[in-house]
Design an enzyme around this catalytic site. Sequence first.
Site, PDB file in Angstrom:
ATOM      1  N   ARG A 249       8.907 -32.701  12.613  1.00 18.63           N
ATOM      2  CA  ARG A 249       7.755 -31.951  13.889  1.00 18.63           C
ATOM      3  C   ARG A 249       7.307 -30.785  13.307  1.00 18.63           C
ATOM      4  O   ARG A 249       5.789 -30.274  14.090  1.00 18.63           O
ATOM      5  CB  ARG A 249       8.364 -32.085  15.360  1.00 18.63           C
ATOM      6  CG  ARG A 249       9.475 -30.707  15.332  1.00 18.63           C
ATOM      7  CD  ARG A 249      10.568 -30.862  16.536  1.00 18.63           C
ATOM      8  NE  ARG A 249      11.571 -29.742  17.433  1.00 18.63           N
ATOM      9  CZ  ARG A 249      12.195 -28.979  16.666  1.00 18.63           C
ATOM     10  NH1 ARG A 249      12.611 -30.102  15.387  1.00 18.63           N
ATOM     11  NH2 ARG A 249      13.238 -27.921  17.119  1.00 18.63           N
ATOM     12  N   HIS A 250       7.812 -29.898  12.581  1.00 15.37           N
ATOM     13  CA  HIS A 250       7.279 -28.826  12.668  1.00 15.37           C
ATOM     14  C   HIS A 250       5.568 -28.725  12.115  1.00 15.37           C
ATOM     15  O   HIS A 250       4.567 -27.855  11.342  1.00 15.37           O
ATOM     16  CB  HIS A 250       8.163 -27.974  12.016  1.00 15.37           C
ATOM     17  CG  HIS A 250       9.131 -27.374  13.414  1.00 15.37           C
ATOM     18  ND1 HIS A 250       8.414 -26.652  14.025  1.00 15.37           N
ATOM     19  CD2 HIS A 250       9.939 -27.599  12.905  1.00 15.37           C
ATOM     20  CE1 HIS A 250      10.440 -26.831  15.038  1.00 15.37           C
ATOM     21  NE2 HIS A 250      11.089 -27.152  13.807  1.00 15.37           N
TER      22      HIS A 250
ATOM     23  N   CYS B 145       2.842  -2.731   3.823  1.00 18.34           N
ATOM     24  CA  CYS B 145       2.809  -1.832   4.034  1.00 18.34           C
ATOM     25  C   CYS B 145       3.003  -1.153   5.219  1.00 18.34           C
ATOM     26  O   CYS B 145       4.570  -1.017   5.677  1.00 18.34           O
ATOM     27  CB  CYS B 145       1.268  -1.819   4.905  1.00 18.34           C
ATOM     28  SG  CYS B 145       1.238  -2.889   6.342  1.00 18.34           S
ATOM     29  N   GLY B 146       2.767  -0.326   5.882  1.00 18.03           N
ATOM     30  CA  GLY B 146       2.787   0.604   7.287  1.00 18.03           C
ATOM     31  C   GLY B 146       3.902   0.203   8.220  1.00 18.03           C
ATOM     32  O   GLY B 146       5.156   0.579   8.257  1.00 18.03           O
ATOM     33  N   THR B 147       2.967  -1.319   8.514  1.00 23.17           N
ATOM     34  CA  THR B 147       4.000  -1.198   9.424  1.00 23.17           C
ATOM     35  C   THR B 147       4.528  -2.892   9.726  1.00 23.17           C
ATOM     36  O   THR B 147       4.245  -3.926  10.204  1.00 23.17           O
ATOM     37  CB  THR B 147       2.992  -1.389  10.875  1.00 23.17           C
ATOM     38  OG1 THR B 147       1.930  -2.096  10.432  1.00 23.17           O
ATOM     39  CG2 THR B 147       2.150  -0.550  11.719  1.00 23.17           C
ATOM     40  N   GLY B 148       3.859  -3.695   8.627  1.00 27.24           N
ATOM     41  CA  GLY B 148       3.893  -4.964   8.186  1.00 27.24           C
ATOM     42  C   GLY B 148       2.205  -6.097   8.780  1.00 27.24           C
ATOM     43  O   GLY B 148       1.468  -6.802   8.127  1.00 27.24           O
ATOM     44  N   ILE B 149       1.571  -5.028   9.805  1.00 32.41           N
ATOM     45  CA  ILE B 149       0.133  -5.837  10.832  1.00 32.41           C
ATOM     46  C   ILE B 149      -0.533  -5.880   9.637  1.00 32.41           C
ATOM     47  O   ILE B 149      -1.255  -6.882   9.277  1.00 32.41           O
ATOM     48  CB  ILE B 149       0.095  -5.104  11.515  1.00 32.41           C
ATOM     49  CG1 ILE B 149       1.814  -5.045  12.612  1.00 32.41           C
ATOM     50  CG2 ILE B 149      -0.375  -5.502  12.438  1.00 32.41           C
ATOM     51  CD1 ILE B 149       1.645  -4.110  13.831  1.00 32.41           C
ATOM     52  N   GLY B 150      -1.306  -4.696   8.785  1.00 34.56           N
ATOM     53  CA  GLY B 150      -2.621  -5.143   8.530  1.00 34.56           C
ATOM     54  C   GLY B 150      -2.435  -6.111   7.143  1.00 34.56           C
ATOM     55  O   GLY B 150      -3.392  -6.769   7.279  1.00 34.56           O
ATOM     56  N   MET B 151      -1.361  -5.607   6.467  1.00 31.95           N
ATOM     57  CA  MET B 151      -1.231  -6.780   5.588  1.00 31.95           C
ATOM     58  C   MET B 151      -1.228  -8.499   5.804  1.00 31.95           C
ATOM     59  O   MET B 151      -2.084  -9.151   5.441  1.00 31.95           O
ATOM     60  CB  MET B 151       0.261  -6.571   4.403  1.00 31.95           C
ATOM     61  CG  MET B 151       0.192  -5.855   3.809  1.00 31.95           C
ATOM     62  SD  MET B 151      -0.862  -5.338   2.146  1.00 31.95           S
ATOM     63  CE  MET B 151      -0.321  -4.511   1.707  1.00 31.95           C
TER      64      MET B 151
ATOM     65  N   ASP C 299       1.105  -0.957  -0.584  1.00 33.29           N
ATOM     66  CA  ASP C 299       0.198   0.192  -0.132  1.00 33.29           C
ATOM     67  C   ASP C 299       0.268   0.848  -0.352  1.00 33.29           C
ATOM     68  O   ASP C 299       2.534   1.112  -0.055  1.00 33.29           O
ATOM     69  CB  ASP C 299      -1.127  -0.059   1.530  1.00 33.29           C
ATOM     70  CG  ASP C 299      -0.262   0.378   2.803  1.00 33.29           C
ATOM     71  OD1 ASP C 299       0.756   0.584   2.529  1.00 33.29           O
ATOM     72  OD2 ASP C 299      -1.202   0.247   3.869  1.00 33.29           O
ATOM     73  N   HIS C 300       0.435   2.354   0.182  1.00 30.70           N
ATOM     74  CA  HIS C 300       1.249   3.972   0.087  1.00 30.70           C
ATOM     75  C   HIS C 300       2.347   3.691   1.397  1.00 30.70           C
ATOM     76  O   HIS C 300       3.133   4.283   1.347  1.00 30.70           O
ATOM     77  CB  HIS C 300      -0.266   5.051   0.585  1.00 30.70           C
ATOM     78  CG  HIS C 300      -0.794   4.403   1.479  1.00 30.70           C
ATOM     79  ND1 HIS C 300      -2.500   3.823   1.720  1.00 30.70           N
ATOM     80  CD2 HIS C 300      -1.383   4.915   2.411  1.00 30.70           C
ATOM     81  CE1 HIS C 300      -2.569   4.101   2.447  1.00 30.70           C
ATOM     82  NE2 HIS C 300      -2.024   4.602   3.026  1.00 30.70           N
TER      83      HIS C 300
ATOM     84  N   HIS D 183      10.371 -23.268  10.742  1.00 29.68           N
ATOM     85  CA  HIS D 183       8.935 -23.534  10.947  1.00 29.68           C
ATOM     86  C   HIS D 183       8.325 -23.744  10.777  1.00 29.68           C
ATOM     87  O   HIS D 183       7.343 -24.933  11.233  1.00 29.68           O
ATOM     88  CB  HIS D 183       9.342 -22.758  12.813  1.00 29.68           C
ATOM     89  CG  HIS D 183      11.026 -23.598  14.129  1.00 29.68           C
ATOM     90  ND1 HIS D 183      11.561 -23.004  15.137  1.00 29.68           N
ATOM     91  CD2 HIS D 183      11.811 -24.374  12.823  1.00 29.68           C
ATOM     92  CE1 HIS D 183      12.467 -23.900  15.446  1.00 29.68           C
ATOM     93  NE2 HIS D 183      13.115 -24.034  14.364  1.00 29.68           N
TER      94      HIS D 183
HETATM   95  C1  RB5 Z   1      -2.207   2.903   6.303  1.00 27.40           C
HETATM   96  O1  RB5 Z   1      -1.790   4.453   6.613  1.00 27.40           O
HETATM   97  C2  RB5 Z   1      -1.538   1.995   7.086  1.00 27.40           C
HETATM   98  O2  RB5 Z   1      -2.511   1.966   8.451  1.00 27.40           O
HETATM   99  C3  RB5 Z   1      -1.304   0.330   6.806  1.00 27.40           C
HETATM  100  O3  RB5 Z   1      -0.293   0.773   5.874  1.00 27.40           O
HETATM  101  C4  RB5 Z   1      -0.298  -0.805   7.481  1.00 27.40           C
HETATM  102  O4  RB5 Z   1       0.679   0.141   8.165  1.00 27.40           O
HETATM  103  C5  RB5 Z   1      -1.696  -1.107   8.503  1.00 27.40           C
HETATM  104  O5  RB5 Z   1      -1.401  -1.747   9.083  1.00 27.40           O
END
Ligand code: RB5
Length: 146
Positions: A132-133, A65-71, A8-9, A98
Amino acid sequence: MKIALGCDHGGLEHKNAISEYLQQNGFEVTDFGIYELQSVDYPDIASKVCESIQKNECQLGILVCGTGIGMSIAANKHKGIRAAAVSEHFSAKYTRLHNNSNVLCLGGRVIGVGTALELVDLFINTEFEGGRHQNRVNKITEIENK
Ligand code: RB5
């Protein structure tokens, strides 16, 4: 091996650098965008990358993405996808060894491009250990199929 890319952006610069790096190292890449800076919804891009893996058009995916978490949250909603949000080397390696992860999620606002390329390198060049994994990964699949 064909690798699916998406961002994303929050991850455009990293995704473009990863694309160039992979191609320079002989990997085939399918780039699902974005291609220019615009605000998009990361689940839309995660789905494109994950669906290409589900259809076996690509074998591994990388999402930024910004954090990798949303993705990673969005990617893990897809059957057969094991996505890991990673920001350091040990996890990039062990999530292949693993967890047999097939999608690497990176945070463009968390790590620099240089670190991202090192994590990509570790991720794509490490094989699942099995043993085992495998049993543990099978249990994840069982949860998914409930
Ligand atoms: C977009 O602003 C931000 O929320 C997205 O890139 C991401 O970090 C979500 O987890």
